[in-house]
Design a protein around this motif. Structure first.
Motif, PDB file in Angstrom:
ATOM      1  N   LEU A  46       0.831  -1.205   0.000  1.00  0.00           N
ATOM      2  CA  LEU A  46       0.000   0.000   0.000  1.00  0.00           C
ATOM      3  C   LEU A  46       0.866   1.256   0.000  1.00  0.00           C
ATOM      4  O   LEU A  46       0.624   2.191  -0.783  1.00  0.00           O
ATOM      5  N   PHE A  47       1.907   1.286   0.821  1.00  0.00           N
ATOM      6  CA  PHE A  47       2.761   2.474   0.883  1.00  0.00           C
ATOM      7  C   PHE A  47       3.682   2.563  -0.330  1.00  0.00           C
ATOM      8  O   PHE A  47       4.121   3.660  -0.695  1.00  0.00           O
ATOM      9  N   PHE A  48       3.954   1.432  -0.957  1.00  0.00           N
ATOM     10  CA  PHE A  48       4.644   1.466  -2.253  1.00  0.00           C
ATOM     11  C   PHE A  48       3.773   2.194  -3.277  1.00  0.00           C
ATOM     12  O   PHE A  48       4.261   3.035  -4.048  1.00  0.00           O
ATOM     13  N   LEU A  49       2.472   1.907  -3.285  1.00  0.00           N
ATOM     14  CA  LEU A  49       1.548   2.564  -4.203  1.00  0.00           C
ATOM     15  C   LEU A  49       1.409   4.045  -3.879  1.00  0.00           C
ATOM     16  O   LEU A  49       1.298   4.880  -4.780  1.00  0.00           O
ATOM     17  N   TYR A  50       1.408   4.392  -2.573  1.00  0.00           N
ATOM     18  CA  TYR A  50       1.379   5.805  -2.187  1.00  0.00           C
ATOM     19  C   TYR A  50       2.577   6.544  -2.779  1.00  0.00           C
ATOM     20  O   TYR A  50       2.457   7.660  -3.281  1.00  0.00           O
ATOM     21  N   GLY A  51       3.750   5.916  -2.701  1.00  0.00           N
ATOM     22  CA  GLY A  51       4.953   6.535  -3.252  1.00  0.00           C
ATOM     23  C   GLY A  51       4.901   6.645  -4.762  1.00  0.00           C
ATOM     24  O   GLY A  51       5.341   7.639  -5.346  1.00  0.00           O
ATOM     25  N   ALA A  52       4.332   5.631  -5.417  1.00  0.00           N
ATOM     26  CA  ALA A  52       4.280   5.621  -6.873  1.00  0.00           C
ATOM     27  C   ALA A  52       3.304   6.648  -7.429  1.00  0.00           C
ATOM     28  O   ALA A  52       3.495   7.167  -8.525  1.00  0.00           O
ATOM     29  N   PHE A 176       7.538   3.345   0.454  1.00  0.00           N
ATOM     30  CA  PHE A 176       7.200   4.643  -0.153  1.00  0.00           C
ATOM     31  C   PHE A 176       8.340   5.130  -1.050  1.00  0.00           C
ATOM     32  O   PHE A 176       8.108   5.570  -2.180  1.00  0.00           O
ATOM     33  N   VAL A 177       9.572   5.038  -0.558  1.00  0.00           N
ATOM     34  CA  VAL A 177      10.739   5.456  -1.342  1.00  0.00           C
ATOM     35  C   VAL A 177      10.886   4.582  -2.582  1.00  0.00           C
ATOM     36  O   VAL A 177      11.175   5.077  -3.680  1.00  0.00           O
ATOM     37  N   LEU A 178      10.685   3.273  -2.418  1.00  0.00           N
ATOM     38  CA  LEU A 178      10.763   2.365  -3.562  1.00  0.00           C
ATOM     39  C   LEU A 178       9.695   2.695  -4.594  1.00  0.00           C
ATOM     40  O   LEU A 178       9.929   2.563  -5.805  1.00  0.00           O
ATOM     41  N   GLY A 179       8.517   3.129  -4.127  1.00  0.00           N
ATOM     42  CA  GLY A 179       7.464   3.543  -5.041  1.00  0.00           C
ATOM     43  C   GLY A 179       7.858   4.769  -5.840  1.00  0.00           C
ATOM     44  O   GLY A 179       7.576   4.858  -7.041  1.00  0.00           O
ATOM     45  N   ILE A 185      11.340   4.738 -12.997  1.00  0.00           N
ATOM     46  CA  ILE A 185      11.882   3.680 -13.857  1.00  0.00           C
ATOM     47  C   ILE A 185      10.794   3.050 -14.725  1.00  0.00           C
ATOM     48  O   ILE A 185      11.002   2.784 -15.908  1.00  0.00           O
ATOM     49  N   VAL A 186       9.632   2.784 -14.117  1.00  0.00           N
ATOM     50  CA  VAL A 186       8.525   2.113 -14.826  1.00  0.00           C
ATOM     51  C   VAL A 186       7.331   3.058 -14.866  1.00  0.00           C
ATOM     52  O   VAL A 186       6.554   3.128 -13.911  1.00  0.00           O
ATOM     53  N   PRO A 187       7.135   3.811 -15.947  1.00  0.00           N
ATOM     54  CA  PRO A 187       6.109   4.859 -16.006  1.00  0.00           C
ATOM     55  C   PRO A 187       4.690   4.377 -15.724  1.00  0.00           C
ATOM     56  O   PRO A 187       3.902   5.094 -15.104  1.00  0.00           O
ATOM     57  N   TRP A 188       4.333   3.143 -16.160  1.00  0.00           N
ATOM     58  CA  TRP A 188       2.952   2.683 -16.003  1.00  0.00           C
ATOM     59  C   TRP A 188       2.589   2.417 -14.549  1.00  0.00           C
ATOM     60  O   TRP A 188       1.401   2.348 -14.202  1.00  0.00           O
ATOM     61  N   VAL A 189       3.601   2.299 -13.667  1.00  0.00           N
ATOM     62  CA  VAL A 189       3.321   2.060 -12.251  1.00  0.00           C
ATOM     63  C   VAL A 189       2.558   3.239 -11.647  1.00  0.00           C
ATOM     64  O   VAL A 189       1.624   3.063 -10.872  1.00  0.00           O
ATOM     65  N   ALA A 190       2.944   4.453 -12.031  1.00  0.00           N
ATOM     66  CA  ALA A 190       2.271   5.651 -11.519  1.00  0.00           C
ATOM     67  C   ALA A 190       0.806   5.670 -11.923  1.00  0.00           C
ATOM     68  O   ALA A 190      -0.074   6.012 -11.123  1.00  0.00           O
ATOM     69  N   HIS A 195      -5.121   4.928  -9.928  1.00  0.00           N
ATOM     70  CA  HIS A 195      -6.493   4.513 -10.158  1.00  0.00           C
ATOM     71  C   HIS A 195      -6.993   3.605  -9.030  1.00  0.00           C
ATOM     72  O   HIS A 195      -6.782   3.909  -7.874  1.00  0.00           O
ATOM     73  N   LYS A 196      -7.623   2.505  -9.362  1.00  0.00           N
ATOM     74  CA  LYS A 196      -8.294   1.708  -8.338  1.00  0.00           C
ATOM     75  C   LYS A 196      -7.350   0.857  -7.508  1.00  0.00           C
ATOM     76  O   LYS A 196      -7.729   0.365  -6.446  1.00  0.00           O
TER      77      LYS A 196
END
Length: 328
Positions: A46-52, A176-179, A185-190, A195-196
């Protein structure tokens, strides 16, 4: 607010279901250990997604409004804890354990998603709310356990080790930092995080924490000490506290000369408390069977603040639209 009562938030339904399942089939033994590990993985994700999802450029640009962020941090980590300490006389009508839960909810960071959503609906400073809420959560990685040590450490039965800072940093800050790195590095992650995906993982991780905590309480038999009148008290108390903090944040920020957009951001970010961040922190800081009683006030407060703030944000939005129409 009435629409929320007629059509409950899916998160409320999931929390209620998690409690019911924990009462009927609580996690025990090795399954409880594996489930706790899975819960930590979900929280980290979840916090990876927050960072991304948070633009680094936008965050750095938003940090220039330092008066706004310091004001929100002041309400979140100074004003709220003072209110929590002043509420100690409540132990005359509720158990000391529930008061500890009320005190803990005053120490956790602000919400991210709902604070930004309500600020947007109310026509406030959305970019400022995004940065302020994110800064609150990142600062909470260190400030919340520190405040627990200072404020609750002196209480009976609460002991916080300095290892907690490292554990929370690994569980929340590192993902969060990894996100942020993955965003570059991977644009589609953002795009996926915006989104959902974040909402699904948000609800799922909270549900898992609630089930795990309530299961531990059921296995240890701590829920026999909770009375119906205490639950009713927490609902009424939460409504009163939310209303007071909404008034206090608006009154002080308006007197300080902030523009309307910033006042709204301060009101919604400075008066909110995060269930998504508060529960994982509680599981790391406290753990054990007592966690259920400690998180109960935060769970009730979270739902009450959503209903009240949704009504208030809609009212502010209508007022802004009327003012724009009159100006036109």
């Amino acid at each position: 607010m009435l629409s929320r009562l007629k059509k409950p938030d899916p998160l409320i339904v999931l929390i209620i279901m998690a409690v019911i399942v924990a009462i009927i089939v609580p996690a025990r033994g090795q399954f409880a250990e594996w489930f706790a590990l899975a819960t930590n993985i979900a929280i980290a994700f979840l916090f990876f997604l927050y960072g991304a999802r948070l633009s680094t450029t936008e965050a750095l640009r938003g940090l220039t409004n330092w008066k706004l962020h310091l004001t929100i941090l002041g309400f979140t980590f100074v004003a709220y804890p003072i209110v929590g300490l002043l509420l100690y006389p409540l132990t005359a009508v509720i158990s000391h354990e529930l008061y500890q839960g009320i005190l803990y909810l005053t120490l956790v960071p602000s919400t991210v998603q709902s604070s930004v959503a309500f600020t947007s609906i109310a026509r406030g400073n959305v970019s400022g709310a995004i940065v302020a809420a994110s800064v609150s959560n990142l600062a909470g990685v260190f400030l919340t356990p520190l405040l627990v040590m200072l404020v609750m450490g002196a209480g009976d039965g609460v002991s916080v080790d300095t290892q907690v800072f490292i554990d929370i940093a690994v569980l929340l800050l590192l993902p969060f930092v990894l996100g942020q790195i993955a965003r570059k590095i991977v644009p589609w992650v953002a795009g996926a995080a915006a989104h959902k995906a974040t909402k699904l993982v948000d609800r799922g991780s909270i549900t898992m924490v609630v089930y795990s905590a309530f299961s531990a309480g059921m296995v240890a038999g701590v829920w026999t000490s909770v009375k119906v009148c205490e639950i009713v008290f927490l609902i009424v108390f939460s409504a009163a506290l939310v209303a007071f903090m909404l008034w206090l944040t608006r009154f002080i920020s308006a007197k300080a000369g902030f523009p309307r957009a910033d006042v709204i951001a301060i009101e919604f970010c400075g008066s909110k408390k995060s269930l998504a961040t508060g529960l994982p922190m509680a599981s790391v800081i406290f753990g054990g069977a007592s966690l259920g009683l400690l998180i109960l006030p935060l769970m009730i407060y979270h739902q009450v603040q959503l209903m009240i703030c949704s009504w208030l944000a809609a009212r502010y939005g209508r007022e802004a639209e009327a003012a724009e129409a009159a100006h036109a």
